[in-house]
Design an enzyme around this catalytic site. Structure first.
Site, PDB file in Angstrom:
ATOM      1  N   HIS A  12       0.793  -1.241   0.000  1.00 16.53           N
ATOM      2  CA  HIS A  12       0.000   0.000   0.000  1.00 16.53           C
ATOM      3  C   HIS A  12       0.827   1.295   0.000  1.00 16.53           C
ATOM      4  O   HIS A  12       0.360   2.344   0.448  1.00 16.53           O
ATOM      5  CB  HIS A  12      -0.973   0.003   1.188  1.00 16.53           C
ATOM      6  N   HIS A  59      -2.422   4.580   9.739  1.00 14.96           N
ATOM      7  CA  HIS A  59      -1.059   5.018  10.111  1.00 14.96           C
ATOM      8  C   HIS A  59      -1.137   6.260  10.993  1.00 14.96           C
ATOM      9  O   HIS A  59      -0.731   7.348  10.585  1.00 14.96           O
ATOM     10  CB  HIS A  59      -0.229   5.308   8.871  1.00 14.96           C
ATOM     11  N   HIS A 197       9.816  -3.828   4.548  1.00 18.08           N
ATOM     12  CA  HIS A 197      10.279  -2.440   4.571  1.00 18.08           C
ATOM     13  C   HIS A 197      10.489  -1.979   6.005  1.00 18.08           C
ATOM     14  O   HIS A 197       9.843  -2.471   6.927  1.00 18.08           O
ATOM     15  CB  HIS A 197       9.377  -1.477   3.803  1.00 18.08           C
ATOM     16  N   GLU A 244       3.358  -5.442   8.798  1.00 15.40           N
ATOM     17  CA  GLU A 244       2.060  -5.246   8.115  1.00 15.40           C
ATOM     18  C   GLU A 244       1.572  -6.530   7.444  1.00 15.40           C
ATOM     19  O   GLU A 244       0.374  -6.718   7.230  1.00 15.40           O
ATOM     20  CB  GLU A 244       2.169  -4.125   7.071  1.00 15.40           C
TER      21      GLU A 244
END
Ligand code: DHB
Ligand code: FE
Length: 288
Positions: A12, A59, A197, A244
């Site tokens: 995303h 977030h 990431h 995530e």
């Protein structure tokens, strides 16, 4: 009867939204990313769901350190694109599906999962970027998203985060909830976020292709085995934001093979590095 017909998995990255919104999709850096979703946009047109149950993470946009629900289901009639600091993305309001979201909340809570019920929530890139990737950029003759969406937010930002095992079990409870809804609806479940990431600290910029591809292999062929992997392994191998990926196990747990059905068909698989700071992964699985 309502049925989950397919699951979709995708990263995303917020810069993907920016690239689309600013008309940069044909730039050499972005071309290979969007090429991986050409099949998917056509597939979604050919297999239009009545509603998408979209598992994503906020977030620190709708929620903050003041309030951190582990699992939150959006039961509102609509959700506005959030302002993440540069104004809201120029994309349509997300239309909800309270008629299905409320009975899913009822069933899943009675099935022993504690959900927070959310009647007002702005949705950030965690939700709108997967929609843009799968649906294309709305506008012109298609000013709206193609179908209603039930947003399902998971806390993977502030520790403690839920385990992959719990996410996998929750997916099974969501499948039971959808199966018990007495109107004929074609439901897709999407698991979003990831892949490897890390955005801060000494390891910022970490990418782990081997881990990501092994995750994709196992998510397809051995989801129960993948669900047993502890959260700390994601953090160690895939970076602090790689956690995530546990959200993908919610969507995978909702597939019918987990309930004794035949294995799903892998319609599409894509992996690309880099997009911003993130490895982009994408799968489409159809129930059989
Ligand atoms: C990036 C990736 C994310 O998942 C996110 O939430 C923010 C930024 C990035 O790659 O830059
Ligand atoms: Fe993220």
């Amino acid at each position: 009867m309502a049925r989950i017909t397919a699951s979709v998995y995708t990263s995303h990255v917020p810069a993907i939204g920016t690239a689309l919104d600013l008309g940069k999709r044909n730039e050499p850096y972005w071309q290979p990313v969007f090429k991986g979703y050409e099949f998917s946009k056509q597939w979604l047109k050919d297999n239009p769901p009545d509603v998408v149950f979209l598992v994503f993470n906020d977030h620190a946009t709708a929620f903050s350190l003041e309030m951190i629900p582990t699992f939150a289901i959006g039961t509102a009639a609509q959700f506005q694109p959030a302002d993440e600091g540069w104004g809201p993305r120029p994309v349509p309001t997300v239309i909800g599906h309270p008629e299905l979201a409320a009975p899913i909340a009822q069933s899943v809570i009675q099935d022993d999962f504690d959900l927070t019920i959310v009647n007002k929530m702005d949705v950030d890139h965690g939700l709108t970027v997967p929609l843009s990737l799968m649906c294309g950029q709305p506008g012109g003759e298609n000013p709206a998203w193609p179908c209603p969406v039930i947003p399902f937010a998971v806390n993977v930002v502030q520790y403690p985060v839920p385990s992959g095992r719990r996410c996998f079990m929750l997916g099974q409870a969501i499948r039971r909830a959808v199966d018990s809804f007495d109107q004929g609806l074609n439901v897709q479940i999407w698991g979003t976020g990831g892949m490897s990431h890390q955005l801060q600290g000494a390891r910022a910029g970490l990418i782990n292709r081997e881990f990501d591809n092994a995750f994709l292999d196992r998510l397809i062929a051995d989801p129960a085995g993948q669900a047993a992997v502890p959260h700390i392994d994601y953090v160690r191998e895939a970076g602090s934001e790689g956690i995530e990926l546990v959200m993908w196990l919610i969507a995978r747990g909702a597939m019918s093979d987990i309930n004794g059905g035949p294995p799903p068909t892998v319609k599409h698989r894509f992996y690309h590095v880099p997009a911003s700071n993130t490895a982009v992964g994408h799968l489409i699985l159809e129930n059989n």
